[in-house]
Design an enzyme around this catalytic site. Structure first.
Site, PDB file in Angstrom:
ATOM      1  N   ASN A  65      32.934  13.998  20.414  1.00  0.00           N
ATOM      2  CA  ASN A  65      32.145  15.348  19.806  1.00  0.00           C
ATOM      3  C   ASN A  65      30.861  14.642  19.440  1.00  0.00           C
ATOM      4  O   ASN A  65      29.776  14.995  19.886  1.00  0.00           O
ATOM      5  CB  ASN A  65      32.308  16.478  19.656  1.00  0.00           C
ATOM      6  CG  ASN A  65      33.415  16.620  20.230  1.00  0.00           C
ATOM      7  OD1 ASN A  65      33.525  16.823  21.232  1.00  0.00           O
ATOM      8  ND2 ASN A  65      33.951  18.116  19.514  1.00  0.00           N
TER       9      ASN A  65
ATOM     10  N   ARG B 157      31.842  31.333  26.813  1.00  0.00           N
ATOM     11  CA  ARG B 157      30.502  30.206  26.321  1.00  0.00           C
ATOM     12  C   ARG B 157      29.491  30.074  26.855  1.00  0.00           C
ATOM     13  O   ARG B 157      29.063  28.917  27.964  1.00  0.00           O
ATOM     14  CB  ARG B 157      30.914  28.776  26.500  1.00  0.00           C
ATOM     15  CG  ARG B 157      32.213  28.990  25.040  1.00  0.00           C
ATOM     16  CD  ARG B 157      33.674  27.473  25.344  1.00  0.00           C
ATOM     17  NE  ARG B 157      32.557  26.742  24.421  1.00  0.00           N
ATOM     18  CZ  ARG B 157      33.641  25.058  24.352  1.00  0.00           C
ATOM     19  NH1 ARG B 157      34.056  25.125  25.301  1.00  0.00           N
ATOM     20  NH2 ARG B 157      32.231  24.423  23.833  1.00  0.00           N
TER      21      ARG B 157
END
Ligand code: EPU
Length: 429
Positions: free
Chosen positions: A32, A130
């Site tokens: 990430n 999302r």
């Protein structure tokens, strides 16, 4: 050296348990961190060298996107060399962008550099809805107007004001990264971001951007100030180790470890997990970036009540894995999921293995059981796959995890690392 790993099939893992873990592994570079940093390489045409990049399916998806945008990218062991190949193309194909949500972060930099961009809108995914409204509303304040048509975001740069203030409704990791990556190249614009995410991956992205010549202050806090510059330059940068990979193996060690040693762990990045280990009663030592977890006796462990939160709180990306541990601790524990409120796909699967977990709203109430038993299971997403893998290794008998390839999105050298810990699994298609 060119080496790629892509998810093309949906494989299965067969495991016979219970097994014990004993050994030492080194934690890979952070997925990430790597993804937003790779997106930010679009801010320059100069050469960038990134070290400690994990060779994961998601990283290769981002590479495919950057190649479509005009970059030439070469692997050299765990480093990536990123160079200009052709003029920047800011109209990207549907496939790779749709595959991975983090790819949306290329929209801002592409629009600033080319004046316009067309990028697929990411959809929902199995961990919940999302949306990208924080991204688009923030970009609008930075002078990027977007319209959504036929599943694509069409964006145009119409010029940014001298001063911009964006207060995020929730400290979204992706929106914070996207807005920072865009604001750094707005020459003459001062941007203040408030209520932004403070995750180590944000700090890593900012340190990378600063090494390219960006002017950023306050990263690692909830208020970030950015003074846009005209140009950013080539750089060489090493990304941080993956705190979620570290946390996953730490939990595995806590559940089935005789002695599990993890190298390349940054203590401040996993404080919240270590704090939980202390409350539960799991023995560990942390010294010189090495985390060692010793075997446990279930009788000595205490149940806990946990909430996921943005950093420095306990991360949602370790919630499914921790649930496996809590389901083996006598008494009643609970986990409240505050980041992705419906991220409980793994619960039914764990219950099929004999766990006693009941979900009420966004809280899972877990009554400890003495053992789990092997069962056929279905993996639905990356961290759920990791949780089911841990559960299958400690469960009695045979487990088959179907659709397990999600796991390759986030765990580099998985088979090699499990083998180093003395764990046996069988993968087949
Ligand atoms: N949100 C909105 N609107 C937006 C953006 C976010 O409502 O425009 C909401 C989300 O729906 C969610 C919350 O805000 O409820 C937090 O989402 P965030 O934007 O922080 O998540 P993300 O940036 O999409 C990253 C990680 C995830 C991790 C989350 C939370 C990457 C590539 N992904 O996602 O990682 O779970 O932050 O920490 O950095 C994983 O690695 O398995 C993974 C899913």
């Amino acid at each position: 050296m060119e080496h790629r790993l892509e998810i093309e099939t949906m494989g299965k893992i067969k495991v016979f348990g219970p097994q014990r873990a004993n050994g030492e592994i080194t934690i890979s570079g952070s997925k990430n961190s790597a993804l937003p940093i790779l997106a930010a390489t679009l801010l320059t045409d100069e050469k960038i060298i990134l070290h400690n990049i994990p060779n994961l399916a998601d990283v290769n998806t981002m590479i495919e996107i950057l190649e479509n945008a005009g970059k030439k990218i070469t692997w050299d062991e765990s480093s990536l060399i990123i160079e200009r190949y052709s003029n920047m193309n800011s109209v990207l194909p549907y496939g790779p962008v749709r595959r991975m949500r983090a790819s949306f972060n290329v929209l801002g930099p592409l629009t600033i550099r080319n004046g316009y961009a067309k990028v697929a809108l990411p959809g929902g995914c199995s961990i919940g809805v999302r949306p990208v409204n924080f991204h688009l509303e923030g970009l609008k304040k930075l002078g990027i107007e977007s319209q959504i048509e036929h599943g694509f975001t069409h964006s145009k740069f119409i010029g940014a004001p001298e001063k911009v203030h964006i207060s995020l409704p929730f400290p979204s990791v992706g929106a914070t990264e996207h807005l920072i990556t865009t604001a750094v190249l707005l020459d003459g614009t001062e941007t203040i971001l408030t209520n932004c995410a403070q995750e180590p991956e944000i700090v890593d992205l900012c340190n990378f951007l600063i090494s390219m010549g960006a002017k950023i202050e306050g990263h690692g806090t909830s208020n970030i100030k950015i003074c846009g510059v005209k140009e950013l330059y080539g750089t060489e940068y090493t990304i941080i180790p993956d705190r979620i990979e570290a946390g996953t193996y730490a939990i595995l060690g806590a559940i089935m470890g005789e002695k599990v040693t993890l190298n390349n762990v940054i203590e401040e990045h996993i404080f919240s997990l270590l704090d939980i280990f202390e409350k539960i009663g799991i023995n560990y030592t942390m010294k010189n970036n090495i985390l060692t977890i010793e075997g446990i006796s279930k009788l000595e462990l205490s149940p806990v009540d946990i909430e996921t939160a943005t950093f420095p709180g306990f991360p949602t990306d370790l919630q499914p894995q921790l649930m496996v541990l809590l389901s083996l601790i006598p008494g009643r524990s609970s986990i409240t999921e505050n980041v992705f409120k419906t991220r409980f796909n793994h619960v039914d699967e764990l219950n099929r293995m004999g766990a006693k977990i009941f979900v009420e709203g966004n809280t899972a109430i877990i009554t400890g059981v003495t053992k789990l038993s092997g069962a056929p299971l279905e993996a639905t997403d990356l961290r759920a796959s990791a949780a089911l893998l841990i559960a299958s290794l400690i469960a009695d008998g045979e487990t088959i995890i179907n659709n397990v390839d999600h796991i390759f999105r986030g765990y580099e050298k998985l088979f090699e690392k499990l083998e180093k810990l003395g764990l046996e699994i069988e993968y087949y298609e």
